[in-house]
Design a protein around this motif. Structure first.
Motif, PDB file in Angstrom:
ATOM      1  N   ALA A  36       0.835  -1.207   0.000  1.00 54.08           N
ATOM      2  CA  ALA A  36       0.000   0.000   0.000  1.00 54.08           C
ATOM      3  C   ALA A  36       0.872   1.260   0.000  1.00 54.08           C
ATOM      4  CB  ALA A  36      -0.928  -0.011   1.208  1.00 54.08           C
ATOM      5  N   GLY A  37       1.945   1.256   0.776  1.00 50.84           N
ATOM      6  CA  GLY A  37       2.846   2.413   0.832  1.00 50.84           C
ATOM      7  C   GLY A  37       3.527   2.665  -0.500  1.00 50.84           C
ATOM      8  N   TRP A  38       4.029   1.576  -1.123  1.00 50.60           N
ATOM      9  CA  TRP A  38       4.673   1.746  -2.430  1.00 50.60           C
ATOM     10  C   TRP A  38       3.665   2.203  -3.485  1.00 50.60           C
ATOM     11  CZ3 TRP A  38       9.474   2.616  -3.260  1.00 50.60           C
ATOM     12  CH2 TRP A  38      10.441   2.108  -2.414  1.00 50.60           C
ATOM     13  N   GLY A  39       2.440   1.741  -3.383  1.00 49.74           N
ATOM     14  CA  GLY A  39       1.391   2.198  -4.320  1.00 49.74           C
ATOM     15  C   GLY A  39       1.104   3.680  -4.146  1.00 49.74           C
ATOM     16  N   ALA A  40       1.018   4.126  -2.890  1.00 52.05           N
ATOM     17  CA  ALA A  40       0.785   5.547  -2.627  1.00 52.05           C
ATOM     18  C   ALA A  40       1.960   6.387  -3.127  1.00 52.05           C
ATOM     19  CB  ALA A  40       0.567   5.770  -1.131  1.00 52.05           C
ATOM     20  N   TYR A  41       3.179   5.870  -2.911  1.00 53.37           N
ATOM     21  CA  TYR A  41       4.366   6.593  -3.390  1.00 53.37           C
ATOM     22  C   TYR A  41       4.355   6.708  -4.911  1.00 53.37           C
ATOM     23  CZ  TYR A  41       9.200   7.634  -4.529  1.00 53.37           C
ATOM     24  OH  TYR A  41      10.340   8.194  -5.047  1.00 53.37           O
ATOM     25  N   ALA A  42       4.002   5.631  -5.592  1.00 51.38           N
ATOM     26  CA  ALA A  42       3.951   5.656  -7.060  1.00 51.38           C
ATOM     27  C   ALA A  42       2.876   6.623  -7.536  1.00 51.38           C
ATOM     28  CB  ALA A  42       3.696   4.250  -7.588  1.00 51.38           C
ATOM     29  N   ASN A  43       1.746   6.643  -6.856  1.00 53.22           N
ATOM     30  CA  ASN A  43       0.663   7.549  -7.219  1.00 53.22           C
ATOM     31  C   ASN A  43       1.101   9.008  -7.032  1.00 53.22           C
ATOM     32  OD1 ASN A  43      -1.867   8.461  -7.941  1.00 53.22           O
ATOM     33  ND2 ASN A  43      -2.704   8.248  -5.888  1.00 53.22           N
ATOM     34  N   ALA A  45       4.199  10.148  -6.967  1.00 51.74           N
ATOM     35  CA  ALA A  45       5.250  10.461  -7.942  1.00 51.74           C
ATOM     36  C   ALA A  45       4.639  10.749  -9.304  1.00 51.74           C
ATOM     37  CB  ALA A  45       6.237   9.302  -8.029  1.00 51.74           C
ATOM     38  N   SER A  46       3.618  10.001  -9.670  1.00 52.85           N
ATOM     39  CA  SER A  46       2.944  10.243 -10.948  1.00 52.85           C
ATOM     40  C   SER A  46       2.267  11.617 -10.940  1.00 52.85           C
ATOM     41  CB  SER A  46       1.910   9.142 -11.199  1.00 52.85           C
ATOM     42  OG  SER A  46       1.150   9.442 -12.331  1.00 52.85           O
ATOM     43  N   ALA A  47       1.623  11.948  -9.832  1.00 53.61           N
ATOM     44  CA  ALA A  47       0.972  13.257  -9.719  1.00 53.61           C
ATOM     45  C   ALA A  47       2.011  14.373  -9.770  1.00 53.61           C
ATOM     46  CB  ALA A  47       0.175  13.333  -8.414  1.00 53.61           C
ATOM     47  N   ASN A  48       3.165  14.168  -9.120  1.00 60.48           N
ATOM     48  CA  ASN A  48       4.235  15.172  -9.148  1.00 60.48           C
ATOM     49  C   ASN A  48       4.771  15.355 -10.558  1.00 60.48           C
ATOM     50  OD1 ASN A  48       4.096  15.841  -6.477  1.00 60.48           O
ATOM     51  ND2 ASN A  48       5.734  14.467  -5.826  1.00 60.48           N
ATOM     52  N   ARG A  49       4.895  14.243 -11.291  1.00 62.08           N
ATOM     53  CA  ARG A  49       5.349  14.349 -12.681  1.00 62.08           C
ATOM     54  C   ARG A  49       4.364  15.165 -13.506  1.00 62.08           C
ATOM     55  NH1 ARG A  49       5.321   9.021 -14.158  1.00 62.08           N
ATOM     56  NH2 ARG A  49       6.051   8.326 -12.163  1.00 62.08           N
TER      57      ARG A  49
END
Length: 148
Positions: A36-43, A45-49
């Motif tokens: 769940a943490g890695w999924g939130a981080y990926a989400n 990071a995608s939003a930041n991009r």
């Protein structure tokens, strides 16, 4: 086929009959939280991009708008200078026209003074003629003597 169904039923029973111990449950829960943490981080990071892309697009648009604004200001400055030049020339022409008008107004006044002086001389000459009944030699006019 019935054998396959029986095998599937047995696996489901084993899965639901499983009673994990604390030692087995803790890594399972930590694994779920890690995913769940890695999924939130990926989400995130995608939003930041996406935000970074939008910011760069906005900066590009802002730079374009700033350059267009500067061009507009330069064009406005040039128009103001052009109109100031035209206004200055119009004022100069107006000054010349006013000077010509004043000179033209002054000419009739001078002519009128000359006319009055001529009338006076004429009246004086007529008076002399009526006194003696003859024409006397005219006195030299002051204006004629001052012109040579």
């Amino acid at each position: 086929m019935p054998r396959l169904l029986e095998l599937l039923r047995w696996k489901l029973q084993v899965l639901f009959a499983w009673k994990p111990t604390r030692a087995q449950l803790l890594p399972l829960i930590l694994g779920v939280y890690a995913l769940a943490g890695w999924g939130a981080y990926a989400n995130k990071a995608s939003a930041n991009r996406d935000l970074t892309t939008q910011v760069s697009l906005l900066q590009t648009e802002r730079d374009g708008l700033v350059s267009r604004q500067k061009e507009s200001e330069q064009a406005s400055i040039e128009l103001v200078r052009e109109w100031q030049g035209k206004l200055a020339s119009a004022r100069a022409e107006l000054g010349q026209a006013i000077a010509a008008r004043d000179a033209a107004k002054g000419q009739p006044a001078g002519s009128q003074r000359e006319l009055i002086a001529s009338k006076k001389r004429f009246d004086q000459a007529r008076d002399r003629v009526s006194e003696t009944g003859s024409i006397k030699p005219a006195e030299p006019s002051k204006k004629a003597a001052s012109k040579p």
